[in-house]
Design a protein around this motif. Structure first.
Motif, PDB file in Angstrom:
ATOM      1  N   PRO A 158       6.031  11.719  10.162  1.00 11.20           N
ATOM      2  CA  PRO A 158       6.202  10.310   9.802  1.00 11.20           C
ATOM      3  C   PRO A 158       4.883   9.647   9.470  1.00 11.20           C
ATOM      4  CG  PRO A 158       7.484  10.834  11.747  1.00 11.20           C
ATOM      5  CD  PRO A 158       6.629  12.034  11.469  1.00 11.20           C
ATOM      6  N   VAL A 159       4.953   8.678   8.580  1.00 14.74           N
ATOM      7  CA  VAL A 159       3.741   8.004   8.123  1.00 14.74           C
ATOM      8  C   VAL A 159       3.027   7.302   9.271  1.00 14.74           C
ATOM      9  CG1 VAL A 159       4.949   5.871   7.499  1.00 14.74           C
ATOM     10  CG2 VAL A 159       2.844   6.484   6.316  1.00 14.74           C
TER      11      VAL A 159
ATOM     12  N   LEU B 121      -1.826  10.350   3.413  1.00 14.84           N
ATOM     13  CA  LEU B 121      -1.239   9.007   3.407  1.00 14.84           C
ATOM     14  C   LEU B 121      -0.953   8.536   1.986  1.00 14.84           C
ATOM     15  CD1 LEU B 121      -3.291   7.205   6.186  1.00 14.84           C
ATOM     16  CD2 LEU B 121      -0.805   7.270   6.028  1.00 14.84           C
ATOM     17  N   SER B 122      -1.839   8.856   1.071  1.00 13.60           N
ATOM     18  CA  SER B 122      -1.646   8.399  -0.308  1.00 13.60           C
ATOM     19  C   SER B 122      -0.410   9.026  -0.955  1.00 13.60           C
ATOM     20  CB  SER B 122      -2.890   8.716  -1.150  1.00 13.60           C
ATOM     21  OG  SER B 122      -3.018  10.114  -1.361  1.00 13.60           O
ATOM     22  N   ARG B 123       0.094  10.108  -0.351  1.00  9.13           N
ATOM     23  CA  ARG B 123       1.257  10.803  -0.899  1.00  9.13           C
ATOM     24  C   ARG B 123       2.480  10.712   0.012  1.00  9.13           C
ATOM     25  NH1 ARG B 123      -3.252  12.446  -2.679  1.00  9.13           N
ATOM     26  NH2 ARG B 123      -3.510  13.530  -4.672  1.00  9.13           N
TER      27      ARG B 123
ATOM     28  N   GLY C 290       6.188   4.890   0.981  1.00  7.37           N
ATOM     29  CA  GLY C 290       5.951   3.508   1.387  1.00  7.37           C
ATOM     30  C   GLY C 290       5.724   3.349   2.878  1.00  7.37           C
ATOM     31  N   GLY C 291       5.142   2.215   3.208  1.00  4.75           N
ATOM     32  CA  GLY C 291       4.953   1.849   4.602  1.00  4.75           C
ATOM     33  C   GLY C 291       3.584   2.134   5.154  1.00  4.75           C
ATOM     34  N   GLY C 292       2.831   3.036   4.540  1.00  8.12           N
ATOM     35  CA  GLY C 292       1.534   3.403   5.072  1.00  8.12           C
ATOM     36  C   GLY C 292       0.517   2.282   5.009  1.00  8.12           C
ATOM     37  N   ALA C 293       0.541   1.505   3.928  1.00  7.62           N
ATOM     38  CA  ALA C 293      -0.461   0.453   3.756  1.00  7.62           C
ATOM     39  C   ALA C 293      -0.372  -0.594   4.858  1.00  7.62           C
ATOM     40  CB  ALA C 293      -0.303  -0.191   2.379  1.00  7.62           C
TER      41      ALA C 293
ATOM     42  N   GLY D  88      -0.576   2.781  -6.235  1.00  4.51           N
ATOM     43  CA  GLY D  88       0.425   1.739  -6.481  1.00  4.51           C
ATOM     44  C   GLY D  88      -0.051   0.375  -6.025  1.00  4.51           C
ATOM     45  N   GLY D  89       0.874  -0.558  -5.969  1.00  4.75           N
ATOM     46  CA  GLY D  89       0.506  -1.936  -5.653  1.00  4.75           C
ATOM     47  C   GLY D  89       0.675  -2.327  -4.207  1.00  4.75           C
ATOM     48  N   GLU D  90       1.081  -1.388  -3.338  1.00  3.58           N
ATOM     49  CA  GLU D  90       1.361  -1.742  -1.950  1.00  3.58           C
ATOM     50  C   GLU D  90       0.122  -2.241  -1.220  1.00  3.58           C
ATOM     51  OE1 GLU D  90       3.395   0.268   2.061  1.00  3.58           O
ATOM     52  OE2 GLU D  90       2.800   1.521   0.375  1.00  3.58           O
ATOM     53  N   ALA D  91      -1.042  -1.646  -1.530  1.00  2.00           N
ATOM     54  CA  ALA D  91      -2.258  -1.994  -0.798  1.00  2.00           C
ATOM     55  C   ALA D  91      -2.984  -3.194  -1.386  1.00  2.00           C
ATOM     56  CB  ALA D  91      -3.203  -0.797  -0.759  1.00  2.00           C
TER      57      ALA D  91
END
Length: 331
Positions: A143-144, A167-169, A172-175, A202-205
């Motif tokens: 899990p992340v 983490l980059s792969r 979602g949710g890691g940021a 992506g744009g999450e961070a």
């Protein structure tokens, strides 16, 4: 009071009462004519004392000392109980976290459970090589949350790089999990958090990095600015200029400013750099770095700023300005 009645009133089984007697913790005050154990009210109170001390974690040997040694002082024992309790809570919390992460991995079979557990153990190994191999193998299996926690706590640069890659792969949710590290009281954790966020795709961070531009930690602000600037975010410009003044990753900051200096932003960047050169509070080394940074900024505002520096009282600044103007074809 016979043993059966004592057992009913105290909730302690007759077998356990006999065990207490064999250890010398409880000694029935008398015997009936038929030879049965007979307990007094004082005996029963002692049994309740034993049970109370067992409930807070004392061993039977420690209970015997506490009840029978007139010189016994409980403070050291209580401190030891507190320590043991904290260790037990920490161990139980770790187990709970591990189980939650196994559940989050949604294992389909016991083999999957064992695989996740093995990777989680490997991420916590004392061997950097083992941790790195686990990070590289765990993108789809751990899990992340576990990856984020490991990344925030990892001091080895090679393992940290592998964890950031994972983490980059990881989806979602890691940021958001990494962003929690930005407010850590530990500077190293804050830096790991912002470095990991900078490598998230992506744009999450991005919004989290924008928030980090206002961090009181200069390292966090700087890494966020470099990452956002490389993505074309003009919000990073003031922090990048501050980095040049401070001499902190100033070459990288100048390169990113140059990449941001398109037709819309070039004059603004040049004005900020020139303003810091002439504001009267910037020392000679910083003024030199700011002058050099103007080299990568196109447009008339940067040229005018350099022209104005030809007569600067600092010979190094004046010579740098003259050289840059010749390179630009303005000198």
């Amino acid at each position: 009071m016979l043993i059966g009645e004592v057992a009913r009133r105290s909730g302690v089984s007759a077998r356990m009462l006999r065990h207490y007697e064999s250890l010398g913790l409880v000694r029935p005050s008398g015997r009936t004519g038929s030879g049965y154990r007979e307990y007094s009210g004082e005996d029963v109170r002692r049994i309740f004392h034993i049970e109370s001390l067992r409930a807070v974690g004392l061993s039977l040997r420690e209970i015997g000392r506490a009840l029978d040694d007139p010189g016994f002082t409980p403070s050291a024992l209580v401190d030891d109980l507190i320590l043991r309790t904290r260790e037990r809570i920490a161990a139980e919390t770790e187990l709970l976290t591990r189980l939650q992460r196994v559940r989050a991995a949604d294992p389909a079979a016991w083999e999957d459970v064992l695989q996740v557990l093995a990777l989680l153990r490997a991420l916590g190994s004392t061997s950097a090589g083992t941790r790195q191999r686990a990070a590289l193998a765990s993108v789809d299996e751990v899990p992340v949350e576990a990856l984020a926690q490991a990344a925030l706590g990892e001091g080895d640069p090679y393992v940290a790089g592998a964890l950031r890659w994972a983490l980059s792969r990881s989806g979602g949710g890691g940021a958001a999990l990494l962003a929690e590290g930005l407010s850590s009281p530990v500077a190293a954790v804050r830096e790991r958090a912002v470095r990991s966020l900078a490598e998230m795709p992506g744009g999450e961070a991005a919004p989290l990095l924008r928030d980090a531009l206002a961090s009181p930690d200069a390292v966090v602000r700087g890494r966020a600015a470099l990452a956002l600037g490389a993505q074309g975010e003009a919000a990073a410009i003031p922090v990048l200029v501050d980095m040049i003044v401070a001499g902190r990753n100033d070459t990288d900051a100048a390169d990113v400013l140059s990449s941001l200096a398109d037709d819309a932003a070039a004059d603004r960047i040049a004005s900020l750099l020139a303003g810091r050169i002439g504001d009267g509070t910037t020392g000679p080394p910083a003024r030199g770095r700011l002058t050099q940074a103007l080299a990568g900024i196109p447009g008339p505002t940067a040229s005018r700023a350099l022209t104005g520096l030809l007569g600067d009282a600092d010979p190094g600044v004046a010579l740098t300005a003259a050289y840059l103007l010749r390179l630009r074809g303005d000198g």
